[in-house]
Design a protein around this motif. Structure first.
Motif, mmCIF file in Angstrom:
data_model
loop_
_atom_site.group_PDB
_atom_site.id
_atom_site.type_symbol
_atom_site.label_atom_id
_atom_site.label_comp_id
_atom_site.label_asym_id
_atom_site.label_seq_id
_atom_site.Cartn_x
_atom_site.Cartn_y
_atom_site.Cartn_z
ATOM 1 N N ALA A 385 -13.648 -1.048 44.197
ATOM 2 C CA ALA A 385 -12.363 -0.361 44.117
ATOM 3 C C ALA A 385 -11.351 -1.235 43.376
ATOM 4 C CB ALA A 385 -11.855 -0.046 45.514
ATOM 5 N N ASP A 386 -10.550 -0.601 42.539
ATOM 6 C CA ASP A 386 -9.547 -1.315 41.749
ATOM 7 C C ASP A 386 -8.254 -1.408 42.566
ATOM 8 O OD1 ASP A 386 -8.101 -2.526 39.785
ATOM 9 O OD2 ASP A 386 -7.780 -0.697 38.601
ATOM 10 N N ILE A 387 -8.114 -2.500 43.306
ATOM 11 C CA ILE A 387 -6.957 -2.674 44.183
ATOM 12 C C ILE A 387 -5.788 -3.199 43.361
ATOM 13 C CG2 ILE A 387 -6.067 -3.858 46.215
ATOM 14 C CD1 ILE A 387 -8.914 -4.007 47.256
ATOM 15 N N THR A 388 -4.696 -2.437 43.350
ATOM 16 C CA THR A 388 -3.498 -2.807 42.603
ATOM 17 C C THR A 388 -2.308 -2.870 43.545
ATOM 18 O OG1 THR A 388 -2.964 -0.508 42.094
ATOM 19 C CG2 THR A 388 -4.422 -1.663 40.558
ATOM 20 N N ALA A 389 -1.190 -3.346 43.010
ATOM 21 C CA ALA A 389 0.022 -3.420 43.827
ATOM 22 C C ALA A 389 0.445 -2.032 44.307
ATOM 23 C CB ALA A 389 1.149 -4.063 43.013
ATOM 24 N N VAL A 390 0.272 -1.027 43.442
ATOM 25 C CA VAL A 390 0.643 0.348 43.825
ATOM 26 C C VAL A 390 -0.235 0.854 44.963
ATOM 27 C CG1 VAL A 390 0.717 2.741 43.027
ATOM 28 C CG2 VAL A 390 1.551 0.906 41.550
ATOM 29 N N SER A 391 -1.544 0.624 44.857
ATOM 30 C CA SER A 391 -2.461 1.130 45.885
ATOM 31 C C SER A 391 -2.276 0.422 47.219
ATOM 32 C CB SER A 391 -3.911 0.983 45.419
ATOM 33 O OG SER A 391 -4.257 -0.382 45.259
ATOM 34 N N VAL A 392 -1.614 -0.740 47.225
ATOM 35 C CA VAL A 392 -1.343 -1.455 48.472
ATOM 36 C C VAL A 392 0.042 -1.104 49.018
ATOM 37 C CG1 VAL A 392 -0.989 -3.728 49.511
ATOM 38 C CG2 VAL A 392 -2.894 -3.351 47.937
ATOM 39 N N LEU A 393 1.047 -1.162 48.157
ATOM 40 C CA LEU A 393 2.428 -0.996 48.618
ATOM 41 C C LEU A 393 2.757 0.446 48.984
ATOM 42 C CD1 LEU A 393 4.315 -3.371 46.139
ATOM 43 C CD2 LEU A 393 3.674 -3.802 48.518
ATOM 44 N N VAL A 394 2.251 1.405 48.206
ATOM 45 C CA VAL A 394 2.592 2.807 48.473
ATOM 46 C C VAL A 394 2.126 3.259 49.857
ATOM 47 C CG1 VAL A 394 2.155 5.192 47.766
ATOM 48 C CG2 VAL A 394 2.765 3.479 46.055
ATOM 49 N N PRO A 395 0.861 3.044 50.249
ATOM 50 C CA PRO A 395 0.470 3.452 51.609
ATOM 51 C C PRO A 395 1.287 2.752 52.696
ATOM 52 C CG PRO A 395 -1.466 3.015 50.272
ATOM 53 C CD PRO A 395 -0.307 2.531 49.489
ATOM 54 N N LEU A 396 1.572 1.451 52.498
ATOM 55 C CA LEU A 396 2.359 0.732 53.507
ATOM 56 C C LEU A 396 3.759 1.317 53.625
ATOM 57 C CD1 LEU A 396 1.350 -2.986 52.815
ATOM 58 C CD2 LEU A 396 0.502 -1.464 54.603
ATOM 59 N N LEU A 397 4.413 1.523 52.497
ATOM 60 C CA LEU A 397 5.784 2.061 52.521
ATOM 61 C C LEU A 397 5.809 3.470 53.095
ATOM 62 C CD1 LEU A 397 7.147 0.782 49.076
ATOM 63 C CD2 LEU A 397 7.758 -0.034 51.359
ATOM 64 N N VAL A 398 4.849 4.304 52.674
ATOM 65 C CA VAL A 398 4.810 5.683 53.160
ATOM 66 C C VAL A 398 4.584 5.714 54.661
ATOM 67 C CG1 VAL A 398 3.471 7.817 53.106
ATOM 68 C CG2 VAL A 398 4.107 6.704 50.973
ATOM 69 N N GLY A 399 3.629 4.906 55.146
ATOM 70 C CA GLY A 399 3.354 4.888 56.579
ATOM 71 C C GLY A 399 4.549 4.453 57.400
ATOM 72 N N VAL A 400 5.220 3.386 56.959
ATOM 73 C CA VAL A 400 6.386 2.890 57.692
ATOM 74 C C VAL A 400 7.519 3.904 57.650
ATOM 75 C CG1 VAL A 400 8.151 1.097 57.767
ATOM 76 C CG2 VAL A 400 5.761 0.475 57.357
ATOM 77 N N LEU A 401 7.770 4.479 56.469
ATOM 78 C CA LEU A 401 8.868 5.440 56.340
ATOM 79 C C LEU A 401 8.635 6.675 57.196
ATOM 80 C CD1 LEU A 401 9.735 5.280 52.519
ATOM 81 C CD2 LEU A 401 11.151 4.540 54.441
ATOM 82 N N VAL A 402 7.414 7.213 57.175
ATOM 83 C CA VAL A 402 7.125 8.402 57.980
ATOM 84 C C VAL A 402 7.343 8.105 59.459
ATOM 85 C CG1 VAL A 402 5.250 9.905 58.769
ATOM 86 C CG2 VAL A 402 5.554 9.473 56.340
ATOM 87 N N THR A 403 6.906 6.938 59.900
ATOM 88 C CA THR A 403 7.055 6.587 61.316
ATOM 89 C C THR A 403 8.526 6.422 61.688
ATOM 90 O OG1 THR A 403 4.950 5.404 61.129
ATOM 91 C CG2 THR A 403 6.240 5.030 63.107
#
Length: 879
Positions: A385-403
């Motif tokens: 899998a091509d792990i990039t800053a976007v693929s790491v930061l977006v899920p983290l930010l989305v999860g925290v914001l939704v919560t």
């Protein structure tokens, strides 16, 4: 407050687990979507760049490239090799009775531009030589050194321009040229493989010299001194290999000046790197954008459902901590600190769960890539899998914001009450309150307006055929569904209560369950609504799929005479006469013996003249029509006194249904009555009686077959095609179209339901959470009931019925809404195709309901075990 928040989280770890799981699933979904999109983009670009070999630069012409263009580029300093990327498609190679169609590409002038590898023999070095993919050679039963016959078509002048067939075929070219078959003998000199799947999309590629490839690919009759010219092949791409000491930037500029590239118009000529050329071939995208967007939309649905579960959890947590919060207020804690504590708890929960979700999502994608990489697929699969800053930061930010967003309302509620008033439980929004009235009015506007837009959109599409109506339908459907979700606080608890009152007659556990669902209407509404979202979307997709399949089945029955037509190869001789190739020996037996084929018969085909125009005519007896045709009206129209004409042909010759026309073949003619049907293609249908009058004497050229079940069209079609792998016999008919759209519908449906299933899983986690919190809240009440004689089994049954009520009502409401939205969607999309047939996927909906009810029971197991294991004295002793 930070240490206090951590202490409260440690005490509530069990209650936060369900909300954490919901966030984990949602963020894993987002992470997997982004990583999968990156993998799809890599697969798309790698498949295209593989066809360029190790080229340094790729040329795209503003129009068709010419020999002069290639020569001019080849003469530039720093150029090692230049080759046009010519492709000759559908070239037939045969040995004896075995034949196969293959794409042919030229052998490049430099090994650096070669995309395939030799496994045996060598690449062609002279005209009349050929290399084939090893699997193609195996299917043909040939080896290096064998001679093959190559068949292709070329433009030529007819020797008798007055025939009806010449008139029909030459009209398409705008002159007197017609296509005529050509044959040559070639020698197989090499077997190849395609290690990077460069030509997997076209079923592999044979290789020949540039001269032979151009001869076979030429689309117009152009030649210089008898040799084919590049401009006649429709080639727009060329590959460039540079010398080791060349300046790539300088050479690129030189090539751009030669081919007239301005670097501004994307559709004009240009010079690109391999990656840039791949993106141009994909239409300026990486090929994964639409896919990623669709998958992320389902991730958004999953996170919306997760938000409901989180909000529900924090509402209960705040309600249970009201004494603690009141004491904090009494000793000096201000509202901001209380609010900050709740939001900090949500942020920590969101961050921890999002990190876990990121790990899970990444792991799932990596495992999938490992599995696909070992599945021998016809395209290259990335190893990791091509792990990039976007693929790491977006899920983290989305999860925290939704919560955090989901916890805003509970946090606000926790700060609005006075310390003494905070000792009372929090009530759900009521219609009589200002907030309740605003919500009610807003939701009613959305529902009424959305339903109006939905109805208007369906009407516009069905009556006017305007695609603008489809946009109205989508907008109306979305608005009305949002309105239903916003108003669920008001109608969902009442619906659960009404159903609960009916089940209350089943005994004490049922009455307790019904009463418990009404204790906290807000929590019940949030839990049922979370399940409602997932079930509605699953039911909508299932209903839309089965209705679309039924509608398209009916439409195909009216457009195609039969399910499957095998054969029908036509050639045009030098006189312009159409000749239909006879069927291979044993073809009828192969088709008739195919599992799933209900009936099969041979059909004679010849051309006749109707209204001054030539048309291919199929001879079908009345008993064969009754046996093979699904369209009963079409079968009834085939009689000795009629000729069935396709609507498009009838319009072109100016005849109407019921007109008398003269059928002519050579010196024979006969009058018949026209019966017009909306058939695809230009094929007329007559009976053997009419054919005898016209002097038909050809051998059968087609086999017509009908399948036992239209749902098995794809399987039967594939089996028939497998039986003619080494014989170039076309397979057409309604089953071909059915197989295509069934494959598309089934694939999309499986993926969509799989994705939406995540939302259902999250919702069911919410049911478990609700029951668990309900048990905690009612410990003293349960203990009192136990002390008064309520057995453990009755207590477990009460919680199981409560879970079934919450899950069942949400599922049934979702199924009903899904049916309505599914029907509306099909009516909006397919009204322009034909008459819409609305169907109900009973088995799918029954399965959804069963799963929801079973999940409601399972969700009660852990809470019921906890409640039943607690001794009455211990529960009564709790403060």
């Amino acid at each position: 407050m930070f240490r206090l928040t951590l202490a409260q989280m440690r005490r509530s770890i069990g209650r936060l687990a369900a909300a954490g799981i919901a966030v984990l699933i949602g963020t894993a979904f987002v992470a997997a979507s982004l990583l999968a999109g990156s993998a799809i983009a890599s697969i798309s670009t790698d498949s295209i760049t593989a066809s360029f070999g190790d080229a340094d630069l790729i040329i795209r012409g503003g129009g068709d490239l010419t020999d002069e263009d290639i020569a001019a580029v080849r003469a530039l300093p720093g150029i090692a090799a230049v080759d046009p990327q010519v492709q000759a498609s559908g070239i037939e190679f045969s040995v004896g009775d075995s034949a196969i169609s293959q794409t042919v590409i030229p052998v490049p002038s430099s090994h650096r531009l070669q995309s395939q590898r030799i496994t045996e023999g060598a690449f062609p070095a002279a005209d009349g030589e050929l290399s084939l993919p090893a699997d193609t050679a195996e299917r043909l039963g040939v080896d290096v050194g064998d001679t093959l016959t190559v068949r292709y078509y070329a433009w030529a002048e007819p020797t008798d321009a007055g025939t009806a067939a010449t008139t029909a075929t030459a009209a398409a070219t705008g002159d007197d040229l017609i296509t005529v078959p050509r044959e040559e003998q070639v020698t197989l000199v090499g077997l190849t493989n395609d290690p990077n799947s460069a030509w997997a999309s076209v079923g592999g590629a044979a290789e020949a010299t540039l001269h032979d490839t151009l001869v076979w690919a030429t689309s117009t009759e152009q030649a210089v001194d008898g040799a084919p010219v590049l401009s006649a092949s429709g080639t727009r791409w060329a590959m460039v290999a540079l010398r080791d000491d060349a300046d790539a930037g300088a050479v690129r500029g030189s090539i751009e000046s030669v081919i007239g590239a301005d670097g501004q118009d994307d559709s004009a000529a240009g010079v690109y790197t391999r990656q840039e050329a791949a993106e141009k071939s994909l239409g300026g995208s990486d090929g994964a954008g639409p896919v990623t967007a669709v998958v992320l939309s389902f991730a958004a649905i999953a996170l919306l459902v997760a938000g409901l579960v989180i909000a529900n959890t924090f509402q209960v947590l705040v309600a249970q901590r009201t004494r603690t919060l009141a004491l904090l207020r009494c000793v000096g804690a201000v509202r901001g600190q209380i609010r900050g504590s709740v939001l900090l708890e949500a942020a920590i929960l969101g961050l921890v769960s999002s990190v876990a979700g990121l790990v899970v999502g990444t792991g799932l994608v990596q495992i999938t890539l490992w599995v696909l990489g070992r599945a021998n697929l016809p395209f290259p699969v990335p190893q990791s899998a091509d792990i990039t800053a976007v693929s790491v930061l977006v899920p983290l930010l989305v999860g925290v914001l939704v919560t955090v967003i989901a916890a805003l309302t509970p946090a606000r509620v926790a700060t609005r009450v006075a310390p003494i008033a905070a000792l009372r439980p929090v009530d759900a929004p009521a219609a009589r309150s200002r907030a309740g009235r605003v919500r009610l009015v807003f939701s009613l506007l959305l529902i009424i307006g959305g339903v109006g837009l939905l109805a208007a959109g369906v009407t516009i599409v069905s009556k006017l055929g305007n695609l603008g109506g489809l946009g109205l339908s989508l907008l109306g459907g979305a608005a009305s569904f949002i309105g239903l979700l916003v108003s669920a606080t008001f109608w969902m608890p009442r619906l659960v209560s009404a159903v609960g009152s009916l089940t209350g007659r089943l005994g004490m556990p049922a009455r307790l369950a019904a009463a418990n669902t009404g204790r906290n209407p807000a929590r019940t509404a949030a839990t049922s609504t979370a399940l409602l979202i997932g079930v509605t979307l699953v039911a909508m997709m299932s209903t839309g799929a089965v209705s679309a399949r039924t509608t398209l089945d009916h439409e195909l029955d009216s457009r195609y005479p039969v399910d499957i037509a095998v054969g029908g190869d036509a050639t045009i001789d030098t006189a312009g006469n159409v000749e239909y190739a006879p069927l291979p020996a044993g073809a009828l037996e192969k088709v008739a013996d195919t599992p799933g084929v209900a009936a099969a018969r041979t059909v004679v085909s010849e051309d006749i003249t109707v209204g001054g125009s030539a048309i291919q005519t199929m001879v079908v007896s009345t008993d064969a029509a009754d046996e093979l045709l699904r369209n009963t009206d079409l079968a009834a129209g085939i009689t000795d006194d009629t000729i069935v004409l396709p609507l498009s042909f009838a319009r072109s010759v100016g005849v109407d249904d019921g007109d008398a026309v003269t059928l002519t073949r050579g010196d024979e003619s006969v009058d018949r009555t026209v019966r017009i049907e909306s058939l695809d293609g230009w094929e007329a249908l007559i009976t053997p009686g009419t054919a005898d009058v016209l002097g038909f004497d050809a051998e059968p050229s087609q086999i017509w077959a009908t399948v036992s079940s239209v749902d098995d069209s794809g399987t039967v079609l594939q089996e028939i095609q497998n039986r003619f792998l080494t014989t170039a016999v076309p397979v057409n008919g309604a089953a071909v179209e059915r197989a295509n759209y069934q494959r598309a519908i089934d694939t999309v449906l499986a993926v969509v339901i799989g994705l939406l299933g995540v939302a259902v899983v999250i919702a069911l986690v919410g049911v478990t959470n609700t029951l668990s919190l309900s048990v905690i809240e009612r410990r003293r009440e349960s203990a009192t009931l136990r002390a008064l004689g309520l057995t453990r089994r009755q207590l477990r049954a009460s919680l199981a019925i409560e879970g079934v009520l919450i899950a069942g009502v949400g599922a049934v409401a979702g199924i009903l809404l899904g049916l309505l939205y599914g029907w509306a969607g099909v009516a909006s999309v397919l009204s322009m195709v034909g008459t819409v047939s609305l169907s109900v996927p009973w088995s799918d909906l029954g399965l959804v309901l069963f799963i929801a009810l079973a999940a409601g029971v399972l969700a009660s197991v852990i809470p019921a075990r906890s409640a039943a294991r607690t001794p009455p004295v211990a529960a009564l002793a709790e403060a």
